[in-house]
Design an enzyme around this catalytic site. Structure first.
Site, PDB file in Angstrom:
ATOM      1  N   HIS A   1      64.745  -7.433  47.923  1.00 40.48           N
ATOM      2  CA  HIS A   1      64.206  -6.867  49.165  1.00 40.48           C
ATOM      3  C   HIS A   1      62.687  -6.974  49.189  1.00 40.48           C
ATOM      4  O   HIS A   1      61.996  -6.357  48.383  1.00 40.48           O
ATOM      5  CB  HIS A   1      64.612  -5.395  49.269  1.00 40.48           C
TER       6      HIS A   1
ATOM      7  N   ASP B   1      59.543  -6.939  52.264  1.00 43.00           N
ATOM      8  CA  ASP B   1      59.288  -6.693  53.691  1.00 43.00           C
ATOM      9  C   ASP B   1      58.103  -7.478  54.234  1.00 43.00           C
ATOM     10  O   ASP B   1      57.523  -7.088  55.258  1.00 43.00           O
ATOM     11  CB  ASP B   1      59.058  -5.198  53.929  1.00 43.00           C
TER      12      ASP B   1
ATOM     13  N   GLU C   1      68.337  -5.153  57.476  1.00 36.47           N
ATOM     14  CA  GLU C   1      68.187  -3.769  57.012  1.00 36.47           C
ATOM     15  C   GLU C   1      68.460  -2.806  58.161  1.00 36.47           C
ATOM     16  O   GLU C   1      67.566  -2.433  58.895  1.00 36.47           O
ATOM     17  CB  GLU C   1      66.787  -3.538  56.437  1.00 36.47           C
TER      18      GLU C   1
ATOM     19  N   HIS D   1      69.947   2.570  58.057  1.00 40.95           N
ATOM     20  CA  HIS D   1      68.598   2.750  57.525  1.00 40.95           C
ATOM     21  C   HIS D   1      68.385   4.259  57.449  1.00 40.95           C
ATOM     22  O   HIS D   1      69.219   4.959  56.869  1.00 40.95           O
ATOM     23  CB  HIS D   1      67.538   2.030  58.374  1.00 40.95           C
TER      24      HIS D   1
ATOM     25  N   HIS E   1      70.208   3.054  51.381  1.00 38.82           N
ATOM     26  CA  HIS E   1      69.983   3.878  52.576  1.00 38.82           C
ATOM     27  C   HIS E   1      71.213   4.668  53.027  1.00 38.82           C
ATOM     28  O   HIS E   1      71.083   5.515  53.919  1.00 38.82           O
ATOM     29  CB  HIS E   1      69.477   3.045  53.763  1.00 38.82           C
TER      30      HIS E   1
ATOM     31  N   HIS F   1      67.843  -2.279  47.251  1.00 40.85           N
ATOM     32  CA  HIS F   1      66.600  -1.651  46.791  1.00 40.85           C
ATOM     33  C   HIS F   1      66.807  -0.140  46.668  1.00 40.85           C
ATOM     34  O   HIS F   1      66.432   0.628  47.529  1.00 40.85           O
ATOM     35  CB  HIS F   1      65.416  -1.994  47.706  1.00 40.85           C
TER      36      HIS F   1
ATOM     37  N   ASP G   1      61.022  -3.913  47.062  1.00 43.29           N
ATOM     38  CA  ASP G   1      60.540  -3.330  48.317  1.00 43.29           C
ATOM     39  C   ASP G   1      59.043  -3.548  48.499  1.00 43.29           C
ATOM     40  O   ASP G   1      58.353  -2.735  49.110  1.00 43.29           O
ATOM     41  CB  ASP G   1      60.873  -1.840  48.415  1.00 43.29           C
TER      42      ASP G   1
END
Length: 415
Positions: free
Chosen positions: A40, A42, A147, A174, A215, A236, A342
């Protein structure tokens, strides 16, 4: 005599090199042959927020550590030995589902344009074989992970279109509970997955999309593992027994990973790996709410800054990350642990893990703790490759099945 003298000199030089440096060098050699696959990152969202979704707006070919807030650039990816990267196509849970779907497709486009901007470095991958081939060719295999299940707007047709666009995992929720799955950080509505949520998981199995349980609530984790015929992933997340945060994986779930066959990709988010920092974040958030200010503002409000000066923030460290990796291994087993940093999805990172170049340091710390080369290979990428192949095999076995036409029941209608 000469040979003996040379061997003696080599031995002296070897002992002069710090053990940590030797372990880092050994980790780098391992990563030359085994792709390190991060679950993961971003960067696509950071490009959207900071650079208008334009991968040419920032020079990723230079080390940006000192010049931008980015955790990711090509020199640091290379220094970190990253061989496969799941680029997150995150969009906020606050968006209306139809807007989330649009924004997610835009983020997929961003990933593809990022790859096209640096064809000598990146290549799109959709299978385990792709990752190994691309890594062997000296490039970084680039994969896409969604995500937030709100992006499919309760449509299995959209789910299939996201798969066709390249998405190879979807995080079921999420920060907010969806109309079919409970989130870890929102009020539960379904006690895990409702009937449509179970159908989402089955259709993901049919098309070959990995079920990502970062999540989601513990009940959703258990429901998804019960329903899925393929192994699941946590792209993650860290260990709840080490840091009691709802985003982390409880031991009851970790113990089921051996039966499920999946992998928990340990994340580096400071509040998830360091309990004191997690508590500080809660307190800071509460104070910001009391003051009526934005805790995420680029320039903190003076009142919040004064509070932070009076309440120094605890510091997460690389050792905290190692503790979580070790715990997942101890409870779930060496075949069920991976890495999901992350990077560029958080405002701060642990000391020693400030960017994507951190992986050899993490692996060296584990090797110092007695991890073997075979262990490091599994953690770095072999476990994820095994899961991907298992997901692909389930999809191949279902290739003759018809696409699901299930729909979410209308409000008030029985399921």
């Amino acid at each position: 005599m000469i040979r003996a003298a040379l061997l003696s000199t080599v031995a002296v030089l070897a002992t002069a090199v710090p053990a940590a440096a030797q372990d880092e060098a050994a980790a780098r050699r391992i990563l030359e042959r085994t792709p390190l696959i991060d679950g993961h990152n971003d960067l696509p969202w950071a490009l959207r927020q900071q650079h208008g979704n334009d991968p040419f707006a920032v020079d990723l070919t230079t080390n940006l550590d000192a010049s931008t807030a980015l955790h990711t650039d090509i020199p640091r990816l290379r220094a970190g030995g990253v061989g496969g990267q799941f680029w997150s196509v995150y969009v906020p849970a606050s968006l209306e589902p139809v807007e989330a779907a649009k924004a997610t497709f835009e983020q997929i486009d961003t990933v593809k344009r990022l790859v096209a901007a640096h064809p000598e470095v990146f290549e799109l991958a959709t299978t385990a074989d792709d990752i190994e081939r691309i890594h062997a060719g000296g490039k970084i295999a680039s994969l896409i992970g969604m995500e937030g299940g709100y992006s499919i707007d309760d449509s299995l047709g959209l789910l299939r279109e996201f798969y066709d666009a390249g998405s190879r995992y979807m995080t079921l929720t999420h920060s907010k509970t969806t109309s079919w799955a409970d989130s870890a950080t929102d009020a539960p509505k379904w006690g895990g997955l409702n009937a449509f949520g179970e159908e989402v998981v089955r259709e993901m199995n049919r098309i070959g999309m990995m079920v990502d349980l970062s999540h989601v609530s513990e009940e959703t984790m258990l429901d998804a593992m019960r329903v899925s015929e393929a192994p699941v992933i946590f792209s993650h997340s860290s260990a709840r027994a080490v840091t009691d945060h709802p985003r982390n994986v409880p031991d009851a779930v970790l113990r089921q990973m051996a039966e499920d066959g999946g992998v928990v990709m340990v994340t580096f988010v400071p509040g998830f790996v360091n309990a004191a920092e997690g508590e500080w974040i809660k307190a800071a958030t509460a104070e910001a709410e009391r003051l009526g200010v934005d805790i995420g503002a680029a320039e903190p409000a003076p009142e919040l800054k004064a509070w932070a000066e009076a309440h120094p923030r605890p510091v997460a460290t690389l050792q905290n990350v190692v503790d979580h990796i070790q715990h997942v291994r101890d409870v779930a087993g060496i075949d069920h642990v991976g890495l999901g940093g992350d990077f560029d999805g958080v405002g701060s990172l642990p000391e020693g893990v400030e960017g994507v170049d951190a992986y050899p340091r993490i692996l060296a710390a584990l090797m110092a703790n007695g991890w073997s080369e075979a262990d490091i290979r599994k953690l770095a990428g072999e476990n994820v490759l095994r899961v991907m192949r298992a997901v692909e095999a389930v999809a191949a076995a279902k290739s003759g099945d018809r696409p699901s036409l299930a729909k979410l029941p209308e409000a008030g209608a029985p399921e």
